[in-house]
Scaffold this active site. Structure first.
Site: not given
Ligand SMILES: [Zn+2]
Length: 396
Positions: A80, A82, A112, A144-145, A169, A356
């Site tokens: 991803h 984003d 990530d 994706e997030e 990932e 995150h």
């Protein structure tokens, strides 16, 4: 084989510098176009054909498909583009300026998972395209997030971009063949308010909700009897009653009550069936209490991932990393690729422990081994003739 760390760092720095936050809250959400454009330019420079695809219904959001070589099958490096939102004041350095400290590259999305793409670039750099009997495909998705709208759009289009997908990932390059699915749902009970002195003046949404929550807890118990997978730290499906709001005063009959819950499923369970079963259990409560119950979805959900251990992709990843395939607690886009009949494994450099959160980083020492594994996967699935034979009898 080695790789050029300086070039990797410069490429990642450019990707990190372009914000691509995806978030259900509009004040945070940004377009991912700049990251997609940068990736398209970088992969085009390596000889890839690039195709930037707008995600229908999501203005400003794009997927990238980049392809090198042609032929049947194809190895897809998927990720991803984003990131999640960030707390700038909790970072030790600017989240959009890739910063090297003590063998680590710090930046928003470094692990990530913007850092996966320059690793793929390093892995394909020395490949001679004329040797490829199957294409190398890079897929970069949007959102994706948040909503997973990018992967959903790919599934809706119904065209598998290749036969094997490695979703990069951050797993410390451990192959992941299983994760749980997730649903997030809302149940609203619409009753009638009235003076509390006479129950006949209203119809309590709160009392109906009491039955709804009892029913859900009962259903959870049944699911936990029916489904059990020892590959997960929590072996059973879970259902969490997350929040509830209703009513406005002790002396009023509660007119409306809303519950939000999530359900994390194990392989063998399907979100559509779960929603159907829950709905079927709510109908009798609504009828008995002559009350409206509105069951709706907060997030479209992700099905659980199961890629059988004996499949060609899992075996190749296990052999090349020396690590056995395992399960993780987070959901990914891999189940969408499974629905397109591809084999899919989650495996990439970096660690989810740093994702995150402030001061996200990717450890430099992880990069060279990861790039070697990616390179070997290309040889296995796109160059070596031994894999051609096994591709045809490969299990899904
Ligand atoms: Zn991620």
């Amino acid at each position: 084989m080695t790789f050029d760390l300086k070039r990797y760092t410069q490429t990642l720095a450019r990707l990190v510098a372009q914000p691509s936050v995806s978030c259900a809250l509009p004040q945070w959400d940004t377009s991912n176009k700049a990251v997609i454009d940068q990736l398209a330019e970088d992969f085009a420079a390596l000889g890839f054909q690039t195709d930037i695809i707008a995600v229908p219904g999501h203005p400003g959001k794009y997927n990238l498909l980049a392809t090198l070589g042609r032929g049947e099958g194809g190895l897809v490096f998927a990720g991803h583009s984003d990131t999640v939102p960030y707390d700038a004041d909790q970072w030790s350095s600017d989240p959009f300026t890739l910063t090297e400290r003590e063998g680590k590259l710090y930046g928003l999305g470094a692990t990530d998972m913007k850092g996966f793409f320059p690793a793929v670039m390093e892995a394909v750099r020395d490949i001679d395209p004329s040797q490829l009997h199957a294409p190398i495909v890079v897929l970069a998705t949007a959102d994706e997030e948040s909503s997973m709208s990018g992967a959903r759009a790919l599934l809706d289009a119904g065209v598998a971009p290749g036969r094997y997908a490695v979703v990069g990932e951050p797993t410390g390059m451990r192959p992941i063949n299983m994760h749980k699915g997730i649903l997030m749902e809302s149940i609203r009970v619409l009753g009638k308010s009235g003076h509390s002195s006479n129950p006949a003046l209203g119809n309590s949404a709160l009392e109906a909700m009491h039955e709804v929550t009892s029913e859900l807890v009962q259903y959870r118990g049944e699911l936990q009897q029916r489904f059990h997978n020892p590959g997960f730290a929590v072996a059973v499906p879970t259902l969490n009653l997350g929040c509830i709001h209703g009513g406005d005063g002790a002396n009023r009959i509660c007119g409306e009550c809303e519950l939000h819950f999530d359900l994390r499923s194990v392989p063998g369970m399907h979100n559509d069936e779960l929603r159907h079963e829950i709905n079927r259990r709510l109908v009798p409560i609504a009828e008995r209490r002559k009350i409206d119950i509105v069951f709706s979805t907060l997030f479209e959900g992700v099905d659980p991932l199961l890629q059988p251990r004996e499949s060609e992709l899992v075996r190749a990843c296990e052999k090349l990393t020396g690590a056995s395939a395992e399960a993780v607690g987070f959901a990914t886009e891999a189940p969408f690729y499974r629905q397109l009949d591809m084999q899919a494994v989650v495996m990439g450099p970096g660690s989810i422990d740093q994702a995150h959160q402030p001061d996200e980083f990717i450890a430099i020492e992880q990069l060279a081994p990861a790039i070697d594994v990616l390179r070997s996967l290309i040889h296995h699935f796109c160059i070596s003739s031994a894999a051609t034979a096994s591709n045809h009898k490969g299990t899904t």
